[in-house]
Structures are given as C-alpha cells and as structure tokens.
Scaffold this motif. Sequence first.
Motif, PDB file in Angstrom:
ATOM      1  N   GLN A  88       0.814  -1.215   0.000  1.00 34.48           N
ATOM      2  CA  GLN A  88       0.000   0.000   0.000  1.00 34.48           C
ATOM      3  C   GLN A  88       0.853   1.272   0.000  1.00 34.48           C
ATOM      4  N   SER A  89       2.126   1.143   0.316  1.00 38.04           N
ATOM      5  CA  SER A  89       3.010   2.305   0.463  1.00 38.04           C
ATOM      6  C   SER A  89       3.438   2.871  -0.898  1.00 38.04           C
ATOM      7  N   GLY A  90       4.207   3.954  -0.838  1.00 44.05           N
ATOM      8  CA  GLY A  90       4.724   4.604  -2.040  1.00 44.05           C
ATOM      9  C   GLY A  90       5.679   3.730  -2.839  1.00 44.05           C
ATOM     10  N   ASP A  91       6.226   2.671  -2.248  1.00 48.80           N
ATOM     11  CA  ASP A  91       7.099   1.752  -2.990  1.00 48.80           C
ATOM     12  C   ASP A  91       6.326   0.985  -4.069  1.00 48.80           C
ATOM     13  N   ASP A 116      -8.276  -0.242 -20.944  1.00 50.30           N
ATOM     14  CA  ASP A 116      -7.274   0.633 -20.351  1.00 50.30           C
ATOM     15  C   ASP A 116      -7.263   0.425 -18.842  1.00 50.30           C
ATOM     16  N   LEU A 117      -6.103   0.029 -18.333  1.00 54.03           N
ATOM     17  CA  LEU A 117      -5.897  -0.199 -16.904  1.00 54.03           C
ATOM     18  C   LEU A 117      -5.123   0.976 -16.337  1.00 54.03           C
ATOM     19  N   THR A 118      -5.632   1.557 -15.254  1.00 56.71           N
ATOM     20  CA  THR A 118      -4.956   2.679 -14.604  1.00 56.71           C
ATOM     21  C   THR A 118      -4.554   2.268 -13.194  1.00 56.71           C
ATOM     22  N   ILE A 119      -3.253   2.350 -12.933  1.00 57.90           N
ATOM     23  CA  ILE A 119      -2.687   2.076 -11.617  1.00 57.90           C
ATOM     24  C   ILE A 119      -1.728   3.206 -11.291  1.00 57.90           C
ATOM     25  N   ASN A 120      -1.869   3.763 -10.100  1.00 55.98           N
ATOM     26  CA  ASN A 120      -0.926   4.785  -9.650  1.00 55.98           C
ATOM     27  C   ASN A 120      -0.872   5.971 -10.609  1.00 55.98           C
ATOM     28  N   GLY A 121      -2.014   6.287 -11.229  1.00 49.98           N
ATOM     29  CA  GLY A 121      -2.091   7.434 -12.137  1.00 49.98           C
ATOM     30  C   GLY A 121      -1.564   7.176 -13.533  1.00 49.98           C
ATOM     31  N   VAL A 122      -1.145   5.954 -13.834  1.00 49.58           N
ATOM     32  CA  VAL A 122      -0.605   5.599 -15.150  1.00 49.58           C
ATOM     33  C   VAL A 122      -1.597   4.674 -15.841  1.00 49.58           C
ATOM     34  N   THR A 123      -1.949   5.005 -17.089  1.00 49.32           N
ATOM     35  CA  THR A 123      -2.903   4.206 -17.856  1.00 49.32           C
ATOM     36  C   THR A 123      -2.197   3.499 -19.004  1.00 49.32           C
ATOM     37  N   LYS A 124      -2.427   2.193 -19.105  1.00 53.02           N
ATOM     38  CA  LYS A 124      -1.840   1.377 -20.176  1.00 53.02           C
ATOM     39  C   LYS A 124      -2.890   0.418 -20.711  1.00 53.02           C
ATOM     40  N   PRO A 125      -2.787   0.064 -22.001  1.00 46.10           N
ATOM     41  CA  PRO A 125      -3.708  -0.945 -22.543  1.00 46.10           C
ATOM     42  C   PRO A 125      -3.330  -2.339 -22.054  1.00 46.10           C
ATOM     43  N   ASP A 157       5.630  -0.856 -15.986  1.00 48.59           N
ATOM     44  CA  ASP A 157       4.890  -0.010 -16.937  1.00 48.59           C
ATOM     45  C   ASP A 157       4.010   1.001 -16.222  1.00 48.59           C
ATOM     46  N   PHE A 158       3.655   0.698 -14.967  1.00 48.11           N
ATOM     47  CA  PHE A 158       2.784   1.560 -14.185  1.00 48.11           C
ATOM     48  C   PHE A 158       3.553   2.333 -13.108  1.00 48.11           C
ATOM     49  N   GLY A 159       4.876   2.396 -13.264  1.00 53.17           N
ATOM     50  CA  GLY A 159       5.699   3.141 -12.319  1.00 53.17           C
ATOM     51  C   GLY A 159       5.933   2.420 -11.005  1.00 53.17           C
ATOM     52  N   ILE A 160       5.631   1.132 -10.965  1.00 54.82           N
ATOM     53  CA  ILE A 160       5.854   0.337  -9.748  1.00 54.82           C
ATOM     54  C   ILE A 160       7.124  -0.471  -9.973  1.00 54.82           C
ATOM     55  N   ASP A 161       8.250   0.133  -9.617  1.00 58.26           N
ATOM     56  CA  ASP A 161       9.525  -0.503  -9.957  1.00 58.26           C
ATOM     57  C   ASP A 161      10.395  -0.797  -8.746  1.00 58.26           C
ATOM     58  N   SER A 174       9.478 -10.338  -9.194  1.00 61.09           N
ATOM     59  CA  SER A 174       9.390 -10.287 -10.651  1.00 61.09           C
ATOM     60  C   SER A 174       8.658  -9.028 -11.114  1.00 61.09           C
ATOM     61  N   ASP A 175       9.017  -8.571 -12.302  1.00 58.39           N
ATOM     62  CA  ASP A 175       8.333  -7.426 -12.904  1.00 58.39           C
ATOM     63  C   ASP A 175       6.987  -7.858 -13.468  1.00 58.39           C
TER      64      ASP A 175
END
Length: 191
Positions: A88-91, A116-125, A157-161, A174-175
């Motif tokens: 749930q954190s910023g990580d 279109d999936l949006t996670i953490n403000g990022v939208t990707k197909p 892809d959604f900035g969760i790295d 894993s990514d």
Amino acid sequence: MSTTETNSNTPTTGDQPTLHSGTWVVEPAHSEVGFTVRHLGLSKVRGRFNSFTATAEISDPTTASSVQASIDMSSVDTNNPDRDGHLQSGDFFNAETSPQMTFVSTSVTDDTLAGDLTINGVTKPVELDLEFHGVTVDGYGMTRAGFSAEGQIKRSDFGIDFNMPVGMDGMLISDKVNISLEIQLVPSDAS
C-alpha cells in the motif's frame, strides 16, 4: 461470449436463462480479483483485492458490450499484514494518493477483453483472455453469469519498480504480474 450459452446447472424446466442485454454488476461474495508474482525467481506469491466494483453493459451483439471496474488498492490481501502494508506504500501502489485501480474496456470478443488499466495514475492498454461459463438461476431465484479472465502486465509499466538485487543476477520480485479474475455478475435490478 455468446449470449445463448448456458451452464450445466441451469434449470431444465421453462425458459433457459441467457446473458440478456442490459446492465449487470459484479457480485463480490462470489468473485475474486487476484494476482501472482514470483519471489526470488523461486515461488509464486498470491494476493487479491477484497474490495472492488464492476459494471458490465451487455449488448446484442456482445462485441458491443462494455465493462468498467474499480478496485480499492488498500484492500490488498496477501495473507501477510506487513507485506500488505508495504504494498500500500509509495514503494508500490501509493494507495494513499492513488486509492483506486480502474479498468475501462475498449473491446470485447468471445475470448478476449481489452481495455485501459490505470494504476498509480498511469494508464496502459491490457488484454485479458476471457472465458464465459454460462448463466444459471440459483436456489433463491437469482440469475447469475460467470466469467474468468487472465492476463499479464509489467508492474514497471505503471511506475511500480521497487526491487532489490539478490545474488549475482536475480531480483527480489518479478516485474511480471499475472492477473486472474473469477467473476459472477447479476442483473443490476436484482442486486
């Protein structure tokens, strides 16, 4: 996703229920939004989200149908409270500032659901493999439709790295994230 398919549990007397045109909503008590990631490249860690909503506008033909869903990121459940708090954190999900993950379909076929999936403000197909299990009426007279959907996304892809190197060439997490949905829908006027 043929609207005339029925489940083998469908009552055999009278008219067979079908996936009729109209608004259907998810029935959360009999649905699951789950995911799987690899830990250390060795084992799968499974999780799910316990709070979500979805609406399907079923049309004839079904290729004109649409789906919208919203998932509460703070409801993540991996059967480990410490890990859930970290997710749930910023990580990871940044649930405090981006509390919802959303999905809006762009196309529906007999065997795929794209959107279109949006996670953490990022939208990707994304594209999910879709399976329709039919329609039945339960013992209380409620009409239900069943679906499964599976797919894979890259969390980066959604900035969760967030990650950590482990050993010479391995990573902690894993990514790739596998998505698995088990969904029951009921007509909106019956929910």
